[in-house]
Design an enzyme around this catalytic site. Sequence first.
Site, PDB file in Angstrom:
ATOM      1  CG  ASP A   1     -18.442  -0.399   2.075  1.00  0.00           C
ATOM      2  OD1 ASP A   1     -18.398  -0.513   0.831  1.00  0.00           O
ATOM      3  OD2 ASP A   1     -18.052   0.642   2.655  1.00  0.00           O
TER       4      ASP A   1
ATOM      5  CG  HIS B   1      -7.461  -2.619   4.784  1.00  0.00           C
ATOM      6  ND1 HIS B   1      -7.586  -1.282   5.089  1.00  0.00           N
ATOM      7  CD2 HIS B   1      -6.131  -2.827   4.568  1.00  0.00           C
ATOM      8  CE1 HIS B   1      -6.392  -0.704   5.056  1.00  0.00           C
ATOM      9  NE2 HIS B   1      -5.494  -1.614   4.736  1.00  0.00           N
TER      10      HIS B   1
ATOM     11  CB  CYS C   1      -9.758 -21.287   8.614  1.00  0.00           C
ATOM     12  SG  CYS C   1      -9.121 -22.334   9.928  1.00  0.00           S
TER      13      CYS C   1
ATOM     14  N   GLY D   1     -11.165   9.959  -0.108  1.00  0.00           N
ATOM     15  CA  GLY D   1     -11.754   9.686   1.201  1.00  0.00           C
ATOM     16  C   GLY D   1     -10.953   8.812   2.138  1.00  0.00           C
TER      17      GLY D   1
HETATM   18  N1  APR Z   1     -16.130  12.297   0.868  1.00  0.00           N
HETATM   19  C1  APR Z   1     -14.807  12.031   0.825  1.00  0.00           C
HETATM   20  N2  APR Z   1     -14.060  11.884   1.937  1.00  0.00           N
HETATM   21  C2  APR Z   1     -14.671  11.995   3.128  1.00  0.00           C
HETATM   22  C3  APR Z   1     -16.053  12.254   3.258  1.00  0.00           C
HETATM   23  C4  APR Z   1     -16.809  12.414   2.048  1.00  0.00           C
HETATM   24  N3  APR Z   1     -18.105  12.664   2.058  1.00  0.00           N
HETATM   25  N4  APR Z   1     -16.348  12.321   4.579  1.00  0.00           N
HETATM   26  C5  APR Z   1     -15.202  12.097   5.240  1.00  0.00           C
HETATM   27  N5  APR Z   1     -14.175  11.918   4.380  1.00  0.00           N
HETATM   28  C6  APR Z   1     -12.744  11.677   4.656  1.00  0.00           C
HETATM   29  C7  APR Z   1     -12.231  12.287   5.934  1.00  0.00           C
HETATM   30  O1  APR Z   1     -11.868  13.656   5.706  1.00  0.00           O
HETATM   31  C8  APR Z   1     -11.018  11.421   6.228  1.00  0.00           C
HETATM   32  O2  APR Z   1      -9.849  11.928   5.641  1.00  0.00           O
HETATM   33  O3  APR Z   1     -12.553  10.302   4.798  1.00  0.00           O
HETATM   34  C9  APR Z   1     -11.357  10.083   5.548  1.00  0.00           C
HETATM   35  C10 APR Z   1     -11.616   8.940   6.493  1.00  0.00           C
HETATM   36  O4  APR Z   1     -10.441   8.663   7.190  1.00  0.00           O
HETATM   37  P1  APR Z   1     -10.344   7.424   8.207  1.00  0.00           P
HETATM   38  O5  APR Z   1     -11.492   7.454   9.151  1.00  0.00           O
HETATM   39  O6  APR Z   1      -8.978   7.439   8.770  1.00  0.00           O
HETATM   40  O7  APR Z   1     -10.575   6.145   7.251  1.00  0.00           O
HETATM   41  P2  APR Z   1      -9.549   5.451   6.273  1.00  0.00           P
HETATM   42  O8  APR Z   1      -8.496   6.399   5.822  1.00  0.00           O
HETATM   43  O9  APR Z   1     -10.330   4.728   5.238  1.00  0.00           O
HETATM   44  O10 APR Z   1      -8.877   4.379   7.231  1.00  0.00           O
HETATM   45  C11 APR Z   1      -7.913   3.520   6.699  1.00  0.00           C
HETATM   46  O11 APR Z   1      -7.754   2.381   8.787  1.00  0.00           O
HETATM   47  O12 APR Z   1      -8.847   1.689  10.640  1.00  0.00           O
HETATM   48  C12 APR Z   1      -8.299   1.276   9.469  1.00  0.00           C
HETATM   49  O13 APR Z   1      -8.633  -0.659   8.228  1.00  0.00           O
HETATM   50  C13 APR Z   1      -9.240   0.569   8.531  1.00  0.00           C
HETATM   51  O14 APR Z   1      -9.371   0.693   6.134  1.00  0.00           O
HETATM   52  C14 APR Z   1      -9.263   1.452   7.319  1.00  0.00           C
HETATM   53  C15 APR Z   1      -7.948   2.191   7.412  1.00  0.00           C
END
Ligand code: APR
Length: 238
Positions: A99, A114, A122, A183
């Site tokens: 985003d 990412h 392409c 996060g």
């Molecule tokens: N503030 C901070 N952290 C938060 C909040 C919040 N308000 N709400 C949730 N979280 C945390 C969760 O506790 C979790 O540890 O955000 C994290 C999200 O984890 P994922 O869903 O695994 O996302 P992310 O780690 O960004 O994923 C990494 O995986 O699927 C791929 O390419 C995609 O960039 C992504 C990568």
Amino acid sequence: MNKISIAAEDRVFVLTGAGISAESGLPTFRAEDGLWAGHRVEDVCTPEAWERNPWRVWEFYSARRAAGAKAEPNPAHTALAELERQLGDRFFLCTQNVDDLHERAGSRRLVHMHGELSKAHCERECGRPPVEDHAIYRSLAEVGRCPCGGRMRPHIVFFGEIPLEMERIQAEIAKATLTLVVGTSGSVYPAANFVHWARLAGARTAYVGPERPLNASAFTHVVVGKAGEVLPGLFQLG
Ligand code: APR
């Protein structure tokens, strides 16, 4: 809450994940009601998925464009943009998010490792750079082609592909004296390794999020809380 002190000689590297956009209303990936609960990675985010059914991939990312356009930056994005304004080139932000909420909050020194929802590139490795593309497609027939003839695909790093800007990211981690991670669940590599690279470089390392990430034990400091509540008051500049 303990503050994180930032002195005049400090350089700060920040890694963010889906959690920083959660308070803007965008779902994370691995939560019970997250993006990967409703979709299989193998169907929407791999080179094989693109080969098999490009429309399914575009349908997924079109829906994410629509959700992203409605979201607004939250106080966590704003706090990082403000920190960049104070530190200038002693600050660097790397996000796993696709985003544009960091940019819309004012961040400029950032990379999207990412990819970015607002771009397409392409499907062939023809060498042309990604182009701006905000379209919310309703069918594959609407998706354009590159001058080389290849179909345009979302500018997203699929699972199995190499993240973007890795050399620059490694150089910034090596220079930083404080690495802050916000996060992210610590389950996707190489991002989950950044904390280890930072430790090897001798940096302080801190994590902010409501749950401990999988790699929590590698951090010198873990602040349990929501990014939008914790980040605005976290930094103490010396
Ligand atoms: N503030 C901070 N952290 C938060 C909040 C919040 N308000 N709400 C949730 N979280 C945390 C969760 O506790 C979790 O540890 O955000 C994290 C999200 O984890 P994922 O869903 O695994 O996302 P992310 O780690 O960004 O994923 C990494 O995986 O699927 C791929 O390419 C995609 O960039 C992504 C990568």
